[in-house]
Every structure is written in structure tokens, then in C-alpha cells.
Scaffold this active site. Sequence first.
Site, PDB file in Angstrom:
ATOM      1  N   LYS A 202     -60.922 -28.722 -46.397  1.00 10.65           N
ATOM      2  CA  LYS A 202     -59.677 -28.068 -45.945  1.00 10.65           C
ATOM      3  C   LYS A 202     -59.013 -27.350 -47.121  1.00 10.65           C
ATOM      4  O   LYS A 202     -59.309 -27.653 -48.294  1.00 10.65           O
ATOM      5  CB  LYS A 202     -58.738 -29.115 -45.350  1.00 10.65           C
ATOM      6  CG  LYS A 202     -58.277 -30.178 -46.344  1.00 10.65           C
ATOM      7  CD  LYS A 202     -57.581 -31.344 -45.644  1.00 10.65           C
ATOM      8  CE  LYS A 202     -57.142 -32.405 -46.623  1.00 10.65           C
ATOM      9  NZ  LYS A 202     -56.736 -33.652 -45.950  1.00 10.65           N
TER      10      LYS A 202
ATOM     11  N   TYR B 276     -38.344 -14.035 -71.138  1.00 13.15           N
ATOM     12  CA  TYR B 276     -37.066 -14.020 -70.409  1.00 13.15           C
ATOM     13  C   TYR B 276     -36.167 -15.155 -70.872  1.00 13.15           C
ATOM     14  O   TYR B 276     -36.627 -16.295 -71.036  1.00 13.15           O
ATOM     15  CB  TYR B 276     -37.308 -14.203 -68.904  1.00 13.15           C
ATOM     16  CG  TYR B 276     -37.976 -13.020 -68.249  1.00 13.15           C
ATOM     17  CD1 TYR B 276     -37.365 -11.758 -68.238  1.00 13.15           C
ATOM     18  CD2 TYR B 276     -39.200 -13.173 -67.609  1.00 13.15           C
ATOM     19  CE1 TYR B 276     -37.993 -10.686 -67.612  1.00 13.15           C
ATOM     20  CE2 TYR B 276     -39.816 -12.108 -66.984  1.00 13.15           C
ATOM     21  CZ  TYR B 276     -39.209 -10.860 -66.988  1.00 13.15           C
ATOM     22  OH  TYR B 276     -39.812  -9.810 -66.374  1.00 13.15           O
TER      23      TYR B 276
HETATM   24  C1  LIG Z   1     -57.426 -34.738 -46.483  1.00 17.46           C
HETATM   25  C2  LIG Z   1     -57.971 -35.831 -45.677  1.00 17.46           C
HETATM   26  C3  LIG Z   1     -59.000 -36.649 -46.178  1.00 17.46           C
HETATM   27  C4  LIG Z   1     -59.503 -36.573 -47.589  1.00 17.46           C
HETATM   28  O1  LIG Z   1     -58.760 -37.451 -48.381  1.00 17.46           O
HETATM   29  P1  LIG Z   1     -59.050 -37.610 -49.950  1.00 17.46           P
HETATM   30  O2  LIG Z   1     -57.996 -38.547 -50.411  1.00 17.46           O
HETATM   31  O3  LIG Z   1     -58.868 -36.247 -50.527  1.00 17.46           O
HETATM   32  O4  LIG Z   1     -60.427 -38.111 -50.078  1.00 17.46           O
HETATM   33  C5  LIG Z   1     -59.558 -37.576 -45.325  1.00 17.46           C
HETATM   34  N1  LIG Z   1     -59.109 -37.708 -44.060  1.00 17.46           N
HETATM   35  C6  LIG Z   1     -58.108 -36.975 -43.557  1.00 17.46           C
HETATM   36  C7  LIG Z   1     -57.669 -37.186 -42.153  1.00 17.46           C
HETATM   37  C8  LIG Z   1     -57.494 -36.019 -44.352  1.00 17.46           C
HETATM   38  O5  LIG Z   1     -56.484 -35.287 -43.850  1.00 17.46           O
END
Ligand SMILES: *Cc1c(COP(=O)(O)O)cnc(C)c1O
Length: 376
Positions: free
Chosen positions: A40, A268
Site C-alpha cells: 500500500k 530564510y
Molecule cells: C499496513 C497493514 C499491515 C502491515 O503492517 P506492518 O506493521 O507494516 O507489517 C498489515 N495489515 C494491515 C491490515 C495493514 O493495514
Amino acid sequence: MNNTIYRPTWAEVDLAAIAHNISQMAGKLPGHCNVIAVVKANAYGHGAVEVAETALQSGADMLAVALLEEALTLRGAGIVAPILVFGSVAPQDVPVAARHDLTLTCFQTEWIRDVNQLSLPSPVKVHMKWDTGMGRVGLRTKEELNDITEALRASKSINLTGIYTHFATADEADLEYFELQQDRFKQLWQTFKSIWDKPVSIHIGNSAAAIRFPERMYDYMRFGISMYGLYPSDVLKAEQAIDLQPAFSLHSRLIHVKRIEPGESISYGATYTAADDDYIGTIPIGYADGLIRKLQGMDVLVNGKRMPIVGRITMDQTMIKLDQHYATGTKVTLIGQQGSESIEADEIAAKLDTINYEIPCMISERVPRQYKRGDT
Ligand SMILES: *Cc1c(COP(=O)(O)O)cnc(C)c1O
């Protein structure tokens, strides 16, 4: 994606490190448990298509994303492996998902009823999400479970292929809440087992849960942060239960080097004033690239040594204080290693009072990702 870059600022993504991290994880899991590669948010900023392809070649047999858009990007790149969408997809968008053979997340009876009204090219696959304590999405009670399971049984449009839950505290020292979530999962499973007899696959653990308790994983674990070579928390980093290689590094080059006299100021607000004769280097990266202004004072690496960012970070350029004159074109590493020195995402996260997950995600799309494969 090895596009020409004109500005010498780039992120390097080491795909061999990703392959290594997957094989380390797979090596800890029981034989019946496979890896879902979580890609993702453009693979946590690493590049979804390249990471997905590497993960599949390295033994992962399913991918997961948060959004329907992200799943369609992978299909558009020709990836045919199963893809699970974690987030909620509106019923009217389910035909798109079915057409691309995506697996959706289901947790509401109403959603099932709405999907039943659609005409789908083929039934859509779903994994049912149980909220055992994360409090985000998912059904929570036995009553809801009975309802939804009944609706799924009656549906000709939906194929239930999996069940999952997600832990809120698997990365913490205190595991009481983690155990509570597992108990709730088991209780829901007892109910489910008594009303459903077709096979479903089960996955409960993220990186933290699977690294610490590989033997408790069912058919899959969901590998996110540690696939990218980062530990889910300091607790896991201290436990050193798995050998990880960070995949992400960030680099630029000096485009200008000058000497300034005591009393001269930089950037800045003139927040930095030289006390001595200083060598100041300019690098073409700024807050529009995700190098946010709060990182003023952070070190970068030049010639294998730490040098601080001085003065305000601007939108496109940043100044650093050098220990001597360097030629323009000299490489500057903002995340990663030079010689024996390294600046890890963890150090930047600590400086920003956040978690390492945010660091590669915050490096914006303006920074091109260059891929390093194997020994090439
Ligand atoms: C993002 C996510 C993961 C991955 O988790 P990590 O801590 O990055 O391994 C697993 N399951 C769900 C439902 C997620 O949203």
C-alpha cells in the site's frame, strides 16, 4: 523505471534487500504459512510495482494494498497475483474490482446486500475483517458475525475466501492487549466454525506479530514495514529476532560550495549565523521533496562523515555545513550509508517524534526512485 534525472536527487531502492527480508521472514514461519506482501501507499514510498514484482519472485504469493486505485495500478502493470484490498470499497465500485479479480474486505451486512443488487461479471472474492481491538474497521460481535455469515451464505455475488484481523500493539513490550485480541479472535473463530464449512484462509499478523510469534500465524502473515528492512518498533529492534536490510536510501549532490565569514547568515529568517569561517554546501532537495523544515539541524553524510543541515530548509534547496571544501557533484546521503557511517530512517523518525513508517512515505513523488537489483 530508470528515467533520466536532471536534478541530482534520488532515492535508491534495493530490491535485493527486499528479497532478503522476505526470505528471512519465510525462514521463521511454519511451512503452512505464506507471506502477503503489503505494498500500500506505493509500497511505503518504495515503488509499488517494482516491490510487488520482487516480492512475488521472492516467494510472496499474495499482495495487499489499501485502496482500489492501488490494486488497479498493479493490475495495470500486468501483475496477475491475488491482491487483497484492506480498505473499504463502495458497493458501486465492486464491479471494477470483480473485473480485475481483486479480493475485497467485507465487514458489513448492508454492504453485502448492496453488492447483491449489482450485476457482476463474476462473483467478487472477499476476506472478512474482524475487529478484535484495533477499532478501525471490522465486525466486533458474535451477532454481527452470524448476520454477515448468513448474508454471505445466501449471496451469489460474493465468494468468501478469507478471514483476518489486525493487532494494535503487537510491537509493544506489554503484550496483554495483544493476547486479548487473540482470545477474541479465537472466540469469533469458534462461532464461525460452527456456521461455515467451506475452506477459508486466515491471517492475523503484521510484521511485528509474525516476527515475534511466527508459530501463531495461520495461512498467511501480512508483511509490511519489515519487508522494507525496518523494525516495527524499538522493542523489536532490541529483540533482533530477524536480520533485516533497509531497502530505502536517499541521496543528492552538492551543487554549490562556498566559504562564508563569521557573522554571515544562511537561508530564510537568517536563523544560522556563522561563528567561524564556514564551508557551506547547497543540495537540491527541500520540503517539497518531503525533507520537511523540522529536519533543520539533522545530519547528512558527506565523504563518510556527518555534517549538519544549517538554516531553514527551503522548498527545493537545503544548506549543509561542511568540514572542508568539497567539489560540486560530491554525493550527499540523507538516508542510508556512506562508509561506516549511516543515517537510518529510525534516527530521522526519532528527530521528528514519529515512527519510521512515515519516513520513506514522506519522501514525495518528485524524488525519482532508482532500483538496484541483485548485484548489478
Ligand atoms: C499496513 C497493514 C499491515 C502491515 O503492517 P506492518 O506493521 O507494516 O507489517 C498489515 N495489515 C494491515 C491490515 C495493514 O493495514
